[in-house]
Design an enzyme around this catalytic site. Structure first.
Site, mmCIF file in Angstrom:
data_model
loop_
_atom_site.group_PDB
_atom_site.id
_atom_site.type_symbol
_atom_site.label_atom_id
_atom_site.label_comp_id
_atom_site.label_asym_id
_atom_site.label_seq_id
_atom_site.Cartn_x
_atom_site.Cartn_y
_atom_site.Cartn_z
ATOM 1 N N LYS A 20 -14.952 3.546 16.260
ATOM 2 C CA LYS A 20 -14.136 4.759 16.241
ATOM 3 C C LYS A 20 -14.704 5.811 17.186
ATOM 4 O O LYS A 20 -13.957 6.480 17.916
ATOM 5 C CB LYS A 20 -14.041 5.293 14.814
ATOM 6 N N GLN A 36 -15.830 7.673 6.035
ATOM 7 C CA GLN A 36 -15.721 6.216 6.049
ATOM 8 C C GLN A 36 -15.837 5.654 4.628
ATOM 9 O O GLN A 36 -16.755 5.987 3.888
ATOM 10 C CB GLN A 36 -16.814 5.621 6.942
ATOM 11 N N ASP A 86 -7.118 10.423 8.098
ATOM 12 C CA ASP A 86 -6.828 9.153 7.423
ATOM 13 C C ASP A 86 -5.479 9.202 6.700
ATOM 14 O O ASP A 86 -4.936 8.163 6.325
ATOM 15 C CB ASP A 86 -7.928 8.817 6.405
#
Length: 307
Positions: A57, A101, A124
């Site tokens: 990422k 994460q 997200d």
């Protein structure tokens, strides 16, 4: 004699590269306007898979010109300390996107952490405000994997209006938001899951099948009608022939006999997830720095009537 059309492999890597190129161009325009999109990535613990995901990422962000900030915390980090970090990132106007994460260590309440992220920085798309907005059809930050799947479908099929889509799986991360996005694209949508009856019968009615259930090779040719488009979200590691390999939720070799187009695993949906994380970071920066409305854009006021 009529011959079957060749199977079309849906190249997720190529599609992701196109999305990343679009993001990079838009980031350059934002920087020219004095706004530098930035993404904060928070990793708690030493999970090997999570470390790989975070590294990828960060690399994609740098390639797009997005500034990345890594916060690596030890496994025993207290939940209060993680929440304090998130609150500080929420308050930092130079940070536009926040990604924590997953999974988190078991002593940390995952739901509480996700709800602590400012919805405008929730790249997200997991915050309840964004989930609710998606269900209402509003423009909000949307979970990256289903958003990437929708882009693959639109690139492959064009207009999705009127198509019947079956989503296999009802997770909050993929299944439910995927169904909402397909509804927004004017599909007729059926969601099936472990408690559904007649799974195969329902799937055989579908123009589009999105498999996101986490069971290796569950879906085979018997689940598909001829000409269906198949999006395989599953990533399952199995042992086969004395070696470890990745397979999807779809039995790829079997499905080739029926599908008009299908994503491989790996190389299908996976690259799109990170590409849409970058797209969400750009979208978050725009939400936090909306373009000013000019006088020319304002609607004309009606002329007052004279009595």
């Amino acid at each position: 004699m009529k011959t079957q059309a060749p199977i079309k492999l849906i190249d997720g890597k190529a599609a992701a590269n196109r999305v990343l190129a679009e993001v990079a161009e838009d980031v350059r325009e934002m920087k020219a306007a004095g706004i530098a999109p930035a993404l904060a990535v928070v990793l708690v613990g030493q999970d090997p898979a999570s470390q790989v995901y975070v590294r990828n990422k960060v690399l994609r962000a740098e390639e797009c010109g997005i500034r990345s900030l890594e916060h690596k915390l030890p496994t025993d980090t207290a939940e209060a300390d993680l929440l304090a970090l998130i609150h500080s990132l929420n308050a930092d106007d130079s940070v536009h996107g926040i990604l924590v994460q997953l999974p988190l260590p078991p002593h940390i309440d995952e739901a509480r952490v996700l709800q602590a992220i400012d919805p405008l920085k929730d790249v997200d798309g997991f915050h309840a405000e964004n989930v609710g907005g998606l269900s209402q059809g509003r423009e909000v930050l949307t979970p990256c994997t289903p958003a990437g799947c929708l882009r693959l479908l639109q690139d492959t099929c064009g207009d999705l209006t009127g198509k019947h889509a079956v989503v296999i799986g009802r997770s909050n991360i993929v299944g439910k938001p995927m169904a909402a996005l397909l509804l927004k694209a004017h599909c007729s949508v059926t969601v099936v899951h472990s408690k559904s009856a007649n799974l195969r019968v329902l799937c055989r009615q579908a123009d589009i099948v999105v498999a996101a259930v986490g069971r290796p090779r569950l879906v085979d040719a018997d689940w598909l009608k001829p000409g269906a488009v198949v999006i395989d979200v599953g990533i399952n590691r199995i042992e086969e022939g004395g070696r470890s390999k990745l397979v999807g939720d779809v039995d790829f070799d079997s499905a080739l006999a029926k599908a008009a187009a299908i994503t491989p695993v790996p190389g299908g949906v996976g690259p799109m997830t990170i590409a849409f994380l970058m797209k969400n970071t750009l979208a978050a920066a725009r939400l936090q720095h909306p373009a000013p409305i000019t006088l020319a854009q304002l609607p004309e006021a009606p002329c007052p009537s004279i009595s």
